[in-house]
Design a protein around this motif. Structure first.
Motif: not given
Length: 88
Positions: A33-37
């Motif tokens: 989620v951190l990388i995707g956002t």
């Protein structure tokens, strides 16, 4: 001291292996989620933390709760099965 290799069924019935599996899934999903956002904010004109808050709240938290509940159920099942194996 060498570690004994377990068959897939033995790993499924091992409470420690199940706990490690679900803890790893939680961590991997959070990092995803951190990388995707970060990627989404880099390609749009939105700030990172403006994009991150809804994703964490509406994606990671509900999915983490589902994975945690399933993990607890499987952990209790594995504990019960390993206890039955010791009795025999």
């Amino acid at each position: 001291m060498t570690k004994e290799r377990q068959a897939p069924q033995e790993r499924l019935n091992d409470p420690n292996a199940m706990f490690q599996l679900f803890a790893g899934m939680q961590l991997a999903m959070f990092v995803g989620v951190l990388i995707g956002t970060w990627i989404k904010s880099a390609t749009s004109n939105e700030l990172y933390f403006d994009v991150l808050a809804p994703y964490l709240l509406f994606t990671w938290v509900p999915t983490a709760l589902v994975i945690a509940i399933v993990g607890i159920i499987l952990f209790k099942r594995a504990k019960r099965i390993s206890a039955q194996g010791r009795e025999e």
